[in-house]
Design an enzyme around this catalytic site. Structure first.
Site, short mmCIF file in Angstrom:
data_model
loop_
_atom_site.label_atom_id
_atom_site.label_comp_id
_atom_site.label_asym_id
_atom_site.label_seq_id
_atom_site.Cartn_x
_atom_site.Cartn_y
_atom_site.Cartn_z
CE LYS A 34 -4.14 -1.92 0.23
NZ LYS A 34 -5.15 -1.62 -1.01
CD GLU A 93 -10.29 3.54 0.63
OE1 GLU A 93 -10.26 4.90 0.59
OE2 GLU A 93 -9.59 2.86 0.25
CB SER A 112 -0.09 -7.88 -1.24
OG SER A 112 -0.93 -8.73 -0.52
#
Lengths: 413, 261
Positions: free
Chosen positions: A100, A122, A389
């Site tokens: 991210k 969010e 990830s």
């Protein structure tokens, strides 16, 4: 609706910067947000062409986030499964613990460029919220993160991390109290404060330009992985596997391989606890095209077009729609989409932990689960690249609750 | 095809259909028309109302809990049309209409005797197919104009709009707000350069003073959350309560306004 989609496809083709991926994508938002999306698109178009912007982003990738991430040959895992050689792209080693941060750094540079000082976001699992809170601290932005109250309960550690970083975390108690509802609330904030606020959306979702822009900030994953596997094995992998919530880590690793037709691309959705609507987040199995939160894509919904609730053990995959570019990759046949159940993900989590000493995020564990199904059926000369990830530290409480190693009489595997 | 408002400011009233049930909605709408509302926006409840504040979110949840669908809202419209010739506009998010299909929706709306529609999350750029189907059946297409809309966008909106233009009084979601008319007035002045259609101002108008204030610069005022809240707070006597609420709005209007055409 069929004619709508076909006519748009003809008119606009598959040129990503039209905001369309085949028929999917677009910009379906209330008028109040249109000017902000146009401003963002313009700022992003300028930034893409600006060498100085790219240089700053590369600097931050390298020295702040910790890129490039390694591509690790998972030797024991490969041996124990038998069959293909499995490589792991270690996005879990990045600062803040997941891919991210790639997108957050890119968007933070854009926020600075647009002269805004307030950032909202969010978050589902909390990884994007933590990454957003992190870049806001780094750049000195005010930061508000919307998070479903159910997710706050599931990911209490990340809530605390965000607050430590100076962010305000606002609980969202509407709907299913998860990611979808957090996006609704962030959009309401954005509609209200649009003149001063940037919405740092965390996946390849939402209205144009988000799906293109967020993808571009994650393409570095695939660029690195492709070069690394060519260096290590002197050939391309047979398969690239990644989990798909909104779809940012998967699109990030897929993109560099799109033109390599010999490379199979596999996205793994959350199969949840059953195949009934409401029990999973497998949009490509139970969904159909619809518009949710700004974009046209596959959506889990009822006959009347009301959005369905979803379930997954991993908050980051618990979302009823999927990035529009994935919808197009699915329809065009370039990528294949499958699902892994909660149980399969939990087992895969333990498998990777015990075979390689790597605890993956429950999201990433869905990709590991698919690799574990496929590798044994493949040749030893085949290579599978799996995108890890994120790391699983945030999930330890959930794993403890689900696996109950410490319960009396529990079987320790 | 401009809608001709009879009074100034005319009242455009929004209700969330199916809250608390469709029969009550019908009675509320008939009472509102009887009290002098000129247009009713028939709100189609949606699971993810991103443009709405708490009051309409709650109403949508209640209506969805009762199984309200777009199809049932269109049936309600047909029922009301048999009893009243006043204006009926479908007010919906895009996905329920998309799932029905633009053609089927326009056919059903025309058949029900609806005058037009407003689709909250369908900006003019994405509206070609929708416009085509609606125009073929002479249905009005109402679009939102916002304080953040550039002049370029206002021009596009004016070109696609039909019936009236809905000027959003402020940035934000629906729901009552104290001060809001300055932004709205500026927007209406800008809009007039591009459109001769009547303009209705909405989002946040809840008091008689705000209602009358809108009349100084626009033809109509949209009142939504305040009416939905009136319904919420008066279980069992919703139509009467809405009628009283509308009477209070109109009492503040200058006496000559009712005769204005």
């Amino acid at each position: 609706m069929g004619t709508t989609m076909v006519s748009k496809q003809k008119a606009r083709g598959n040129e990503p910067f039209s905001g369309r991926f085949g028929p999917y994508g677009g910009r379906y938002v209330p008028e109040t947000l249109m000017a902000a999306l146009e401003e963002l698109e313009l700022a992003y178009d300028e930034a893409r062409a600006d060498r100085n912007f790219q240089r700053r982003l590369e600097y931050l990738y390298r020295h702040y986030a910790g890129r490039p991430t390694p591509l690790l040959f998972a030797e024991r895992l490969s041996k124990s499964l038998g069959g293909a050689k499995i490589y792991l792209k270690r996005e879990d080693l990045l600062h803040t613990g997941a891919h991210k941060i790639n997108n957050c750094l890119g968007q933070a540079l854009l926020v600075e460029r647009m002269g805004k000082h307030r950032v909202i976001a969010e978050t589902g699992a909390g990884q994007h919220g933590v990454a957003t809170a992190t870049v806001c601290a780094l750049f000195g932005f005010e930061c508000v993160v919307y998070m479903g109250s159910e997710d706050m309960r599931r990911q209490a550690l990340n809530v605390f991390r965000m607050r430590l970083l100076g962010a305000e975390v606002r609980p969202v108690t509407s709907g299913s109290c998860t990611l979808k509802d957090a996006i609704n609330e962030a959009m309401r904030d954005w509609v209200t404060n649009v003149r001063t606020t940037h919405y740092l959306l965390g996946s390849v979702l939402g209205a144009h330009p988000y799906p293109v822009m967020v993808r571009d900030f994650h393409r570095v994953i695939g660029r690195e992985a492709r070069a690394q596997i060519l260096k290590a094995e002197r050939k391309l992998p047979s398969l690239v596997i990644a989990c798909v919530g909104g779809g940012s880590n998967s699109i990030g690793i897929f993109h560099a391989f799109l033109k390599d037709k010999s490379v199979g691309l596999i996205g793994v959705e959350a199969g949840g606890r059953s195949q009934s609507l409401g029990d999973h987040a497998a949009r490509f199995q139970g969904g159909r095209p619809g518009v949710l939160q700004g974009t046209l894509s596959y959506v889990l919904q009822d006959d009347a077009g009301q959005i369905a609730t979803t379930h997954s053990v991993s908050a980051g995959l618990d979302y009823p729609s999927v990035g529009p570019e994935h919808a197009w990759l699915k329809d065009s046949g370039r990528a294949e989409y499958v699902s892994a159940s909660d149980e399969e993900a939990l087992s895969a989590c333990q498998l990777l932990a015990q075979q390689e000493g790597i605890l993956p995020a429950l999201e990433s564990a869905h990709a590991i689960a698919e690799a574990a199904k496929r590798a044994p059926r493949m040749r030893p000369s085949d290579i599978v690249v799996v995108n890890v990830s994120g790391r699983g530290d945030k999930d330890v409480d959930i794993l403890r609750e689900k696996l109950q190693f410490d319960a009396p009489g529990a079987l320790v595997p | 095809m401009a809608i001709a408002f009879q009074t100034r400011p005319a009242l455009v009233a929004y209700v969330t259909c199916g809250d608390p049930d469709l029969t009550t909605t019908r009675n509320v709408i008939l009472a509102a028309f009887d009290a002098g509302a000129e247009i009713i926006e028939l709100g189609v409840p949606f699971s993810d109302p991103v443009a709405d504040g708490r009051v309409i979110q709650r109403a949508s949840d209640r209506a969805l809990g009762r199984g309200t669908t777009l199809k049932k809202v269109l049936e309600l419209a047909a029922d009301i049309r048999r009893r009243s010739q006043a204006g009926l506009i479908i007010f919906s998010y895009l996905n329920p209409i998309l799932q029905m299909g633009f053609r089927r929706f326009a056919q059903a709306a025309a058949q029900a005797g609806v005058d037009g529609a407003l689709v909250t999350d369908l900006p003019v750029e994405e509206a070609d197919d929708y416009l085509h189907e609606m125009r073929m059946r002479r249905l009005s297409t109402i679009f939102l104009a916002a304080p953040t809309s550039t002049d370029q966008r206002l021009e596009k909106i004016a070109q696609s709009a039909n019936g009236f233009v809905y000027a959003v009084s402020r940035t934000g979601v629906t729901g009552a707000q104290e001060r809001l008319l300055d932004d709205a007035r500026q927007l209406v002045i800008r809009l007039r350069r591009f459109s001769r259609l009547p303009i209705a101002v909405g989002f946040g108008i809840s008091t008689p003073a705000q209602f009358v204030g809108v009349g100084e610069f626009a033809e109509a005022a949209v009142v939504g959350s305040a009416i939905v809240e009136t319904i919420e707070q008066n279980p069992g006597r919703e139509p009467e309560a809405v009628r009283e609420f509308i009477n209070r709005l109109f009492l503040a209007r200058p006496p000559s306004s009712a005769k204005m055409v």
